[in-house]
Design a protein around this motif. Structure first.
Motif, PDB file in Angstrom:
ATOM      1  N   ALA A 162      -1.394  60.174  11.910  1.00  0.00           N
ATOM      2  CA  ALA A 162      -2.840  60.251  12.078  1.00  0.00           C
ATOM      3  C   ALA A 162      -3.471  58.935  11.626  1.00  0.00           C
ATOM      4  O   ALA A 162      -2.905  58.201  10.819  1.00  0.00           O
ATOM      5  CB  ALA A 162      -3.401  61.414  11.273  1.00  0.00           C
ATOM      6  N   GLN A 163      -4.650  58.676  12.140  1.00  0.00           N
ATOM      7  CA  GLN A 163      -5.313  57.412  11.808  1.00  0.00           C
ATOM      8  C   GLN A 163      -5.663  57.329  10.325  1.00  0.00           C
ATOM      9  O   GLN A 163      -5.800  56.232   9.779  1.00  0.00           O
ATOM     10  CB  GLN A 163      -6.580  57.246  12.662  1.00  0.00           C
ATOM     11  N   THR A 164      -5.762  58.476   9.645  1.00  0.00           N
ATOM     12  CA  THR A 164      -6.124  58.475   8.220  1.00  0.00           C
ATOM     13  C   THR A 164      -4.906  58.571   7.305  1.00  0.00           C
ATOM     14  O   THR A 164      -5.055  58.541   6.082  1.00  0.00           O
ATOM     15  CB  THR A 164      -7.069  59.654   7.918  1.00  0.00           C
ATOM     16  N   ASP A 165      -3.695  58.687   7.875  1.00  0.00           N
ATOM     17  CA  ASP A 165      -2.495  58.773   7.048  1.00  0.00           C
ATOM     18  C   ASP A 165      -2.224  57.461   6.320  1.00  0.00           C
ATOM     19  O   ASP A 165      -2.402  56.377   6.877  1.00  0.00           O
ATOM     20  CB  ASP A 165      -1.265  59.088   7.910  1.00  0.00           C
ATOM     21  N   PRO A 218      -4.563  44.167  11.090  1.00  0.00           N
ATOM     22  CA  PRO A 218      -5.244  45.441  11.361  1.00  0.00           C
ATOM     23  C   PRO A 218      -4.245  46.479  11.882  1.00  0.00           C
ATOM     24  O   PRO A 218      -3.238  46.135  12.500  1.00  0.00           O
ATOM     25  CB  PRO A 218      -6.284  45.068  12.426  1.00  0.00           C
ATOM     26  N   THR A 219      -4.526  47.758  11.582  1.00  0.00           N
ATOM     27  CA  THR A 219      -3.642  48.822  12.052  1.00  0.00           C
ATOM     28  C   THR A 219      -3.691  48.923  13.570  1.00  0.00           C
ATOM     29  O   THR A 219      -4.703  48.553  14.212  1.00  0.00           O
ATOM     30  CB  THR A 219      -4.035  50.164  11.407  1.00  0.00           C
ATOM     31  N   ASP A 220      -2.614  49.387  14.157  1.00  0.00           N
ATOM     32  CA  ASP A 220      -2.510  49.539  15.607  1.00  0.00           C
ATOM     33  C   ASP A 220      -2.629  51.031  15.935  1.00  0.00           C
ATOM     34  O   ASP A 220      -1.668  51.784  15.732  1.00  0.00           O
ATOM     35  CB  ASP A 220      -1.163  48.987  16.094  1.00  0.00           C
ATOM     36  N   PRO A 221      -3.758  51.471  16.422  1.00  0.00           N
ATOM     37  CA  PRO A 221      -3.943  52.914  16.681  1.00  0.00           C
ATOM     38  C   PRO A 221      -2.916  53.479  17.654  1.00  0.00           C
ATOM     39  O   PRO A 221      -2.446  54.608  17.480  1.00  0.00           O
ATOM     40  CB  PRO A 221      -5.365  52.992  17.260  1.00  0.00           C
ATOM     41  N   ARG A 222      -2.553  52.691  18.683  1.00  0.00           N
ATOM     42  CA  ARG A 222      -1.598  53.197  19.666  1.00  0.00           C
ATOM     43  C   ARG A 222      -0.219  53.399  19.031  1.00  0.00           C
ATOM     44  O   ARG A 222       0.443  54.415  19.288  1.00  0.00           O
ATOM     45  CB  ARG A 222      -1.503  52.225  20.840  1.00  0.00           C
TER      46      ARG A 222
END
Length: 446
Positions: free
Chosen positions: A409-412, A397-401
């Motif tokens: 950005a979270q959508t990049d 899973p992606t790491d938002p931090r």
């Protein structure tokens, strides 16, 4: 990193310190480049930018400052400003003095830019330093015979480093000639240990992490998994001559042991001496461990040593061709490089090794076709492609931090690249693709 480099040097064996002291005395440019390479990339860029700014300010006040010109040339090389560098060298060529020409030519030659180096030297006086720089530039251009002549002309005028470069160029020509053969010391005959494979490698983990070293490691693990007994040996001088002065006689990586051959006597002698040293230092290991197969990897100096040992002991040789050295070299120097001594002689000696090996292993069908075109028996050439272990690449899973820390950005959509930053890898196509997608308003980052 520089502090770690110096600590390594202080902990190095006495003979290694002597080898480095010799280089300090006779080849200060090598020392400068090694110290520079010991810095982190961040520090290299920071210092190069600062040095360039200082040099440019100095040149604005004193356009004929030799020291500032040399510093500016070195900084541009380190920063990769090739267009700016070519313009700068062209401008200085009109009136630069002898010291400036020779120093800048040496820097350019070491940076693998022989053409502008030779242009600078066209108007220089034929001193020992000038002829040495010219010989080095010609050698890097691939014109080995012309380089040898320039260095031979310098010998009567020159310093020990001139003679050393001459001898190294001669040793390169010698190593590329099938008529020359290394001398194999006496080896007591004995029965081979079934399944034992002695690998002769250029380099290895943990000191070099690259595609070749990872392939080597996976091959060793795979051979062990099917019941073979791989014995991994790196060529003489690795990793000491790469700056790891406190290297141990062996390294253990995931239960695979990599043995090191000594570096003594190799700093000043060239490829033929390396092949001879590999033969002499491998012979006791062959006698002691009794491998059933010798498995050298590219380039030609490894199979030349293995073939010499195999001819005396009867041990079969499997040459693992992972790339074509002359094509890699040509990709950096342009199509004109195909007419040089280095290209033609390297291609010839590689074909010579391929034809004499009992088997050849390579990475793909196109490579096999090239090897067969050089005269190898097609039934003796096996294709074993590069591969990956899917267990090493499970989706996460992606790491938002982390995204936030890196400015994404979270959508990049983030595209990455993990490999060597060299021209023939085609990294510019990835950058162009990212630019094209962004011009179409896609949120893509690289």
């Amino acid at each position: 990193m520089l502090r770690a480099f110096l600590r390594r040097l202080l902990r190095a064996p006495h003979r290694t310190v002597g080898l480095v002291a010799w280089r300090v005395r006779h080849d200060p440019v090598w020392v400068m480049l090694k110290l520079w390479g010991a810095l982190s990339t961040q520090w290299q860029l920071r210092l190069a930018l600062r040095a360039l700014r200082v040099a440019e300010r100095r040149l604005a006040r004193r356009p004929r400052s030799t020291t500032a010109a040399i510093v500016a040339c070195f900084a541009m090389v380190q920063l990769g400003r090739t267009d700016e560098l070519d313009e700068f060298v062209g401008a200085r060529d009109a009136w630069a003095g002898q010291r400036e020409r020779v120093a800048m030519a040496r820097i350019l030659a070491e940076a693998d830019r022989p053409a502008p180096a030779l242009r600078l030297l066209d108007h220089a006086r034929a001193s020992a330093g000038m002829l040495e720089a010219k010989g080095r530039a010609l050698a890097r251009q691939g014109n080995l015979r012309a380089a040898q002549r320039a260095l031979a002309d310098a010998t009567a005028l020159g310093s020990p480093s001139v003679r050393v470069e001459r001898d190294r160029t001669q040793a390169t020509l010698q190593a590329l000639t099938p008529d020359w053969q290394p001398t194999v010391p006496p080896i007591t005959p004995g029965r081979a240990v079934p399944g034992r494979v002695l690998h002769l490698l250029n380099n290895s983990l943990p000191h070099v992490v690259a595609g070749y070293t990872v392939r080597t490691h996976r091959i060793a693990q795979a051979q062990r998994a099917v019941g073979l007994d791989p014995l991994m040996v790196t060529r003489a001088g690795f990793p000491v001559l790469q700056g790891v002065f406190d290297a141990a006689p062996s390294d253990d990586v995931d239960g695979i042991t990599y043995y090191r051959l000594p570096a003594e006597g190799l700093a000043r002698r060239g490829p033929a001496a390396l092949i001879q040293a590999n033969v002499e230092r491998l012979a006791p290991l062959v006698e002691r461990h009794r491998p059933a197969v010798l498995q050298p990897t590219s380039p030609y100096d490894n199979p030349r040593a293995a073939l010499a040992l195999g001819a005396v002991t009867g041990i079969p040789v499997v040459y693992e061709v992972r790339g074509f050295l002359e094509q890699t070299w040509r990709s950096r120097h342009g199509d004109a490089a195909a007419d040089t001594d280095r290209y033609q002689m390297t291609r010839a000696i590689e074909g010579w090794c391929m034809r004499r090996a009992d088997r050849v292993v390579t990475l793909g069908a196109a490579m096999k076709a090239d090897i067969v075109a050089r005269g190898a028996d097609p039934d003796h050439v096996w294709v074993i492609p590069n591969a990956v272990d899917p267990e090493d690449f499970s989706p996460q899973p992606t790491d938002p931090r982390l995204r936030a820390d890196l400015g994404f950005a979270q959508t990049d959509v983030v595209l990455g690249y993990v490999s060597s930053l060299v021209s023939y890898e085609g990294v510019t196509h990835l950058l162009d693709a990212i630019a094209l997608l962004r011009s179409r308003h896609r949120r893509v980052r690289g």
